[in-house]
Design a protein around this motif. Structure first.
Motif, PDB file in Angstrom:
ATOM      1  N   GLY A  47      43.169  44.211  54.189  1.00  0.00           N
ATOM      2  CA  GLY A  47      44.566  43.939  54.462  1.00  0.00           C
ATOM      3  C   GLY A  47      45.543  44.734  53.636  1.00  0.00           C
ATOM      4  N   GLN A  48      45.063  45.523  52.683  1.00  0.00           N
ATOM      5  CA  GLN A  48      45.919  46.165  51.686  1.00  0.00           C
ATOM      6  C   GLN A  48      46.911  45.145  51.111  1.00  0.00           C
ATOM      7  N   GLN A  49      46.417  43.932  50.901  1.00  0.00           N
ATOM      8  CA  GLN A  49      47.213  42.888  50.265  1.00  0.00           C
ATOM      9  C   GLN A  49      47.543  43.250  48.820  1.00  0.00           C
ATOM     10  N   ILE A  50      48.691  42.788  48.346  1.00  0.00           N
ATOM     11  CA  ILE A  50      48.907  42.683  46.904  1.00  0.00           C
ATOM     12  C   ILE A  50      48.389  41.305  46.531  1.00  0.00           C
ATOM     13  N   TRP A  51      47.231  41.267  45.889  1.00  0.00           N
ATOM     14  CA  TRP A  51      46.637  39.972  45.551  1.00  0.00           C
ATOM     15  C   TRP A  51      47.407  39.290  44.424  1.00  0.00           C
ATOM     16  N   SER A  52      47.823  40.052  43.422  1.00  0.00           N
ATOM     17  CA  SER A  52      48.583  39.458  42.322  1.00  0.00           C
ATOM     18  C   SER A  52      49.520  40.493  41.730  1.00  0.00           C
ATOM     19  N   ALA A  53      50.573  40.002  41.068  1.00  0.00           N
ATOM     20  CA  ALA A  53      51.554  40.864  40.414  1.00  0.00           C
ATOM     21  C   ALA A  53      52.036  40.177  39.153  1.00  0.00           C
ATOM     22  N   SER A  54      52.125  40.926  38.060  1.00  0.00           N
ATOM     23  CA  SER A  54      52.654  40.375  36.813  1.00  0.00           C
ATOM     24  C   SER A  54      53.442  41.450  36.086  1.00  0.00           C
ATOM     25  N   PHE A  55      54.625  41.071  35.608  1.00  0.00           N
ATOM     26  CA  PHE A  55      55.485  41.975  34.855  1.00  0.00           C
ATOM     27  C   PHE A  55      56.125  41.213  33.701  1.00  0.00           C
ATOM     28  N   HIS A  56      56.411  41.928  32.616  1.00  0.00           N
ATOM     29  CA  HIS A  56      57.003  41.319  31.423  1.00  0.00           C
ATOM     30  C   HIS A  56      56.164  40.141  30.934  1.00  0.00           C
ATOM     31  N   GLY A  57      54.847  40.214  31.122  1.00  0.00           N
ATOM     32  CA  GLY A  57      53.966  39.142  30.678  1.00  0.00           C
ATOM     33  C   GLY A  57      54.040  37.889  31.516  1.00  0.00           C
ATOM     34  N   ARG A  58      54.631  37.970  32.701  1.00  0.00           N
ATOM     35  CA  ARG A  58      54.816  36.792  33.552  1.00  0.00           C
ATOM     36  C   ARG A  58      54.126  36.996  34.891  1.00  0.00           C
ATOM     37  N   LEU A  91      53.874  36.594  38.695  1.00  0.00           N
ATOM     38  CA  LEU A  91      54.835  36.389  39.781  1.00  0.00           C
ATOM     39  C   LEU A  91      54.219  35.642  40.953  1.00  0.00           C
ATOM     40  N   THR A  92      52.894  35.658  41.055  1.00  0.00           N
ATOM     41  CA  THR A  92      52.209  35.225  42.268  1.00  0.00           C
ATOM     42  C   THR A  92      52.086  33.713  42.361  1.00  0.00           C
ATOM     43  N   MET A  93      52.150  33.196  43.576  1.00  0.00           N
ATOM     44  CA  MET A  93      51.977  31.771  43.827  1.00  0.00           C
ATOM     45  C   MET A  93      50.718  31.218  43.170  1.00  0.00           C
ATOM     46  N   ARG A  94      50.727  29.942  42.894  1.00  0.00           N
ATOM     47  CA  ARG A  94      49.514  29.247  42.452  1.00  0.00           C
ATOM     48  C   ARG A  94      48.820  28.720  43.702  1.00  0.00           C
ATOM     49  N   SER A  95      47.514  29.022  43.826  1.00  0.00           N
ATOM     50  CA  SER A  95      46.791  28.653  45.028  1.00  0.00           C
ATOM     51  C   SER A  95      45.466  28.006  44.669  1.00  0.00           C
ATOM     52  N   MET A  96      44.667  27.724  45.680  1.00  0.00           N
ATOM     53  CA  MET A  96      43.337  27.145  45.488  1.00  0.00           C
ATOM     54  C   MET A  96      42.276  28.210  45.264  1.00  0.00           C
ATOM     55  N   PHE A  97      42.680  29.504  45.281  1.00  0.00           N
ATOM     56  CA  PHE A  97      41.717  30.599  45.199  1.00  0.00           C
ATOM     57  C   PHE A  97      41.922  31.374  43.905  1.00  0.00           C
ATOM     58  N   ASP A  98      40.867  31.497  43.097  1.00  0.00           N
ATOM     59  CA  ASP A  98      40.958  32.307  41.886  1.00  0.00           C
ATOM     60  C   ASP A  98      40.601  33.761  42.147  1.00  0.00           C
ATOM     61  N   GLN A  99      40.142  34.059  43.345  1.00  0.00           N
ATOM     62  CA  GLN A  99      39.829  35.418  43.749  1.00  0.00           C
ATOM     63  C   GLN A  99      39.818  35.468  45.274  1.00  0.00           C
ATOM     64  N   PRO A 100      40.009  36.665  45.850  1.00  0.00           N
ATOM     65  CA  PRO A 100      39.967  36.768  47.314  1.00  0.00           C
ATOM     66  C   PRO A 100      38.545  36.615  47.822  1.00  0.00           C
ATOM     67  N   ARG A 101      38.416  36.144  49.049  1.00  0.00           N
ATOM     68  CA  ARG A 101      37.117  36.010  49.704  1.00  0.00           C
ATOM     69  C   ARG A 101      37.001  37.047  50.816  1.00  0.00           C
ATOM     70  N   ALA A 102      35.788  37.481  51.085  1.00  0.00           N
ATOM     71  CA  ALA A 102      35.543  38.485  52.122  1.00  0.00           C
ATOM     72  C   ALA A 102      35.497  37.802  53.478  1.00  0.00           C
ATOM     73  N   THR A 103      36.662  37.602  54.097  1.00  0.00           N
ATOM     74  CA  THR A 103      36.761  36.918  55.383  1.00  0.00           C
ATOM     75  C   THR A 103      38.014  37.388  56.094  1.00  0.00           C
ATOM     76  N   ARG A 104      38.021  37.294  57.421  1.00  0.00           N
ATOM     77  CA  ARG A 104      39.222  37.570  58.201  1.00  0.00           C
ATOM     78  C   ARG A 104      40.063  36.307  58.368  1.00  0.00           C
ATOM     79  N   ALA A 105      39.500  35.129  58.077  1.00  0.00           N
ATOM     80  CA  ALA A 105      40.190  33.854  58.306  1.00  0.00           C
ATOM     81  C   ALA A 105      41.320  33.679  57.291  1.00  0.00           C
TER      82      ALA A 105
END
Length: 374
Positions: A68-79, A81-95
């Motif tokens: 998907g060429q997703q931006i999985w996570s982003a952090s700047f200035h030590g913060r 930015l990304t939402m808190r979710s149920m996933f600590d890493q991406p999974r190999a799925t189309r779902a």
């Protein structure tokens, strides 16, 4: 390391392009390109998904070059930015919901949004976790400065239906905390193609943060969605809260912990643009720093806001710039919100997203106030 090639050498627009291959991404993180404070390194998550880390002196983004060429996570200035979710890493799925938690997901392009009773398309279409056959790094310079970017190509072909090429690009600038994001969707058919697109940008909400954006705030221009999507299970008081927001949309401008954005609340917003064609959105933190999105309503005319604050997921879709509202193909077609792309034509859109310092946030908020006051 794959051999880099220089393009248009001797030109002010010269760029270095580094093709990426899946076999470059192993268990150990490996530097793929370095240029001063800009660097790119590849690795694999334990799930097996390839990850690409783009860094500058102020932070980093982790992207999924072949999913998907997703931006999985982003952090700047030590913060973060990304939402808190149920996933600590991406999974190999189309779902979509089986690997949901990234900072930016491209949605569409033959359909997007929540499928309705008449729809057969997947949630938010085929782009979010699309398998990219081609991915590459770009080191170059534009009007915003020197950058290191990730681009790629995904071809989606269904006999008798569609044939298109998606070409996204994310640029991380030297000394910058605002990313440049663009995508081009090229219709490879000779006949017209129906098109829907949405950029699902998921910030982390901040308690008592404030929302500021270039729109007149009224029930007619900041419209809460009152329909409940099929994947949502509302609790007591949820529909009453939606009715309150329908009457007084500015109630959601301050993210007080007690507001019932559980399981989610969505708005459709009529954005105003500045003289250069950009609309602006901020989440201003209590310390004055901010999260930021700029988009162009002449390219993405629908501004969707999505807020989800639950014990398991905490997300602020400050604005999800889109070509249509997210009610699914059939509903949006009935509204006249489906674009038609002629044969051999391309759709292009641009966005800016990232983090601002308190001084930068004050400057943008003053610009927002001036635009709304006109």
């Amino acid at each position: 390391m794959t051999e880099a090639r220089a393009v248009r050498e001797g030109d002010s627009s010269a760029q270095t392009v580094v093709p990426l291959l899946p076999e470059q991404f192993g268990e150990s993180e490996r530097t793929l390109l370095r240029a001063g404070e800009l660097s790119a390194s590849g690795f694999r998550f334990e799930s097996g998904v390839a990850g690409l880390r783009l860094r500058n002196e102020l932070g980093e983004v982790v992207m999924l070059p072949f999913q998907g060429q997703q931006i999985w996570s982003a952090s700047f200035h030590g913060r973060e930015l990304t939402m808190r979710s149920m996933f600590d890493q991406p999974r190999a799925t189309r779902a979509y919901l089986e690997t949901y938690g990234g900072f930016l997901l491209h949605c569409g392009a033959t359909a997007m949004g929540v499928p309705g009773p008449e729809d057969d398309h997947p949630l938010h279409g085929e782009l979010p976790n699309a398998p990219y056959a081609s991915a590459y790094l770009v080191l170059a310079e534009d009007e915003r400065g020197r950058y290191l970017g990730l681009g790629g190509r995904y071809r989606h072909t269904v006999a008798f239906a569609c044939d298109y090429l998606a070409k996204p690009m994310v640029r991380l600038y030297s000394g910058g905390t605002v990313l440049g994001v663009a995508i081009e969707i090229e219709n490879l058919k000779s006949s017209p193609m129906e098109l829907m697109y949405l950029a699902h940008i998921n910030f982390r909400p901040v308690d008592r943060g404030r929302l500021a954006y270039t729109a007149k705030v009224a029930p007619e221009s900041v419209r809460v969605r009152r329909t409940v999507p099929s994947h949502v299970r509302p609790g007591p008081g949820y529909r009453e809260f939606l009715e309150e927001l329908a009457r007084e949309p500015d109630r959601h401008h301050r993210l007080d912990p007690g507001l019932a954005f559980d399981p989610e609340v969505a708005f459709s917003i009529d954005y105003l643009a500045d003289k250069e064609g950009w609309a602006h959105s901020l989440q201003v933190h209590p310390d004055g720093a901010a999260d930021y999105v700029a988009h162009r309503p002449d390219e993405l005319e629908k501004g969707i806001r999505w807020i989800c604050r639950t014990p398991d997921q905490d997300a602020l879709g400050l604005v999800l710039p889109a070509t249509a509202e997210p009610e699914g193909y059939a509903a949006e077609r009935a509204k006249g919100n489906i674009k038609t792309l002629p044969g051999a034509a391309s759709f292009r859109c641009r966005m800016l997203l990232g983090a601002l310092t308190p001084d930068e946030a004050r400057s943008v908020e003053a610009r927002i106030e001036a635009i709304v006051a006109e």
